[in-house]
Enzyme design. Sequence first.
Site, PDB file in Angstrom:
ATOM      1  CG  HIS A 162      -2.100  -0.863   1.148  1.00 56.66           C
ATOM      2  ND1 HIS A 162      -3.247  -0.529   0.454  1.00 56.66           N
ATOM      3  CD2 HIS A 162      -2.329  -2.091   1.675  1.00 56.66           C
ATOM      4  CE1 HIS A 162      -4.135  -1.509   0.564  1.00 56.66           C
ATOM      5  NE2 HIS A 162      -3.601  -2.460   1.295  1.00 56.66           N
ATOM      6  CE  LYS A 211      -2.733  10.115   2.911  1.00 57.40           C
ATOM      7  NZ  LYS A 211      -3.241   9.412   1.726  1.00 57.40           N
ATOM      8  CB  THR A 234     -10.429   4.332  -1.544  1.00 55.34           C
ATOM      9  OG1 THR A 234     -10.076   4.565  -0.182  1.00 55.34           O
ATOM     10  CG2 THR A 234      -9.707   3.091  -2.052  1.00 55.34           C
ATOM     11  CE  LYS A 287     -14.174   5.365   0.431  1.00 56.99           C
ATOM     12  NZ  LYS A 287     -13.379   5.493   1.659  1.00 56.99           N
TER      13      LYS A 287
END
Length: 799
Positions: free
Chosen positions: A359, A541, A643, A647
């Site tokens: 991951h 991020k 993910t 969404k």
Amino acid sequence: MPKDTLTPTLPTAARFADDIVTHLMSSLGKDPDHASDNDWRVALSLTVRDRVVDPWFESTRATYAAAGKRVYYLSLEFLIGRLIEDVTINLGLEKVATKALKRLGKDYDALVVLEADAALGNGGLGRLAACFLDSLSTLGIPAYGYGIRYEHGLFEQHFRDGVQVENAEAWLAQRNVWEFERPEVTYEVGFGGHVDYTEDGAATWHPTDKVIAKAYDTPVVGWQAKWVNTLRLWSALPVVNFDLDAFNRGDHLGASAPESFARTLSRVLYPDDTTDQGKELRLKQEYFFVAASLRDLLRRFQSEGYEIETLADHVAIQMNDTHPALAGPELIRLLVDEHGVAFDAAIDLARECLGYTNHTLLPEALERWSEGLVKHLLPRHYAIICLLNLRSLEATGTPILEHGEVKMGELSFVMAHRVNGVSALHTELVKELVFHDLHAAYPDRIVNQTNGVTPRRWLLSTNAPLSTLITKTIGDDWVADLEQLTALEPHVDNAAFLRNFDKAKRANKVALSNWLRDHHGAAIDPDAMFDIQIKRIHEYKRQLLNILETIALWNDMRDTPTATWTPRVKIFGGKAAPGYAMAKSVIRLINDVAATVNTDPVTRDWLQVVFPENYNVSMAERLIPAADLSEQISTAGKEASGTGNMKLSLNGALTIGTLDGANVEIRDHVGAENFYLFGLTAEQVRARRTQPDYARAAIEASPRLKRVLGQIADGVFSGGENRYGDILGMLWDHDYFLVTPDFADYFETQRQIDVDYRDRKDWTRKAALNTARMGWFSSDRTIAGYASDIWGAKSMLTN
């Protein structure tokens, strides 16, 4: 098995209401006239749970009768969120439950929000595991999820003067009605001690410390309850509950030491591992749940009378990241020491059973444990790892042991018959960067399975306005076959459909605005653009890039207040690890900027910044349907998949993002014209890092960015105090995640978004196309890929 054999018959609302009252009185001992709303919520949940038991038992019986293969999914996280809505919708009981409660004078929606989120995960890793369990059940693939029943989970996040403060989660303070305690399912798990070897090489491990792993089962219901699997979580108990002799000697604290030691193992997710004690606890947790899970699945396997040599024909074990990496050495130990399998044969047999999902591309996230710690806690496993290390060196030249550390990524790789990435780009980078030499030696071992999300939770349940519109437009088969959303495409040029799509979005924005006002004191305009970044707070991020652009936009608004500005609400959500100082500084900066910007009389009608506390699954369910713009702005080459991006796009948000993780595939599916791309590519990122002073050069080339950094240094957002020297020093001198080189392109792309958002018809059309083209990103598709390409597992449901 016929497709509909397990589908339960729906009760009438009157019968369901009677059952709720029965549970209220007999299970809770409460008079309906004096019961609290939470009592009614528990009674409702128990009534719903009653409808799960029969299909759960039938699924188990069918699995044993078929004598096929089970999937065992090992994960340190399962971020399942509230289950009441999930189970009710999958059972088809939502309308019945709503009507039943109305007969009783209660509101279904008001009750379901009283359930606490299960504190069993942190972010995408755990939420993915929850989606996978949902899809395994929906597809009818026999499976168990295995993890830890954390008493307190990660932590409950609060802000004090803008600073993140961590408190213990108390989700189990409420009764967890969904779990079934299994006191008969227990296993001893040992640590430390020594190993005795006989002349023929047989080994016996004598641990000095032992705890008991006790099972708690939660049924996982698939769509329409055609199949139900199990999430089995382990809680740690002492071998001896209480030392009465010590207590009688006056050592009252020491008498409870065994219980305290055991409970520590299952109290907290991700204990701070910046200390030696934290590292030891984390490793103990990882072995604890792996050891209990393997013993449990072997017990089940043996109870069916199979020969141990056929294990891989009946068992597929998936390691979700490196946390369960000890599954390899532990399975070898059990096969060799307890089942008499020869060592080399045990390696091969274990490898046939094991798969490993990688991951991360971040070196620090590929766990490494000191050899001394592993040898001390797990001496037999350390010996097995040493032998695996020798074989890996001989076969590939790649060490598992290096610089006094056990490399858990390499250990997972050599013990898995398949290693999968979680997006197409990530898989190629895993081959190229993470496991280059191992991939060269085993070129067929790494495969791709791009992540997905369950449409039941992340569209049908979460977004009633949009899912209702979709069903009215194309029917409801999309719930179990998300790629049917493509049938929406012919409608995106229909004016009535677009108006209804826009109405659905606005209804979600109004609902979020009301919730933020009532629960977080934030007054925001639902007609403004909702620009949302929700994810774990981490440098890669790049929440920092987002807030720097926010300051720059604020400056431009103040400089030219007569210009045409698109009202925008910047919404952040996420937690920083307690020991991650830089991430916590970014949180404080966001909150400081919010305090300044939100009260500015010049700009407050155009720009607001909102950071609600304690982001979790339930908050995501409010934020995602209301998003106009999805921030997926990680440094290219660092995000494995993402993910949240799936969404948000599925729910009709347009994405601003880099070519990173699954963004690449999302852009391909929704169309480049419906995706706002900016920033350096992964290859350009690596090249830019080789250039001297690239960060300083980027800042000097951008007066707008330089001004923002100057304001932060001058304390404009912190009462004149320069409290962000760590952030500024990083940006000027060693901006590893390339915030500064990407800033100018990001800012200009955002200004194009401002312009495009003002064309409501075209924006809505793009949003609708995002929804229509996201069907491929269903976790059902992902799990079908795992089943065929990795596990060799089959569905128990007929078409």
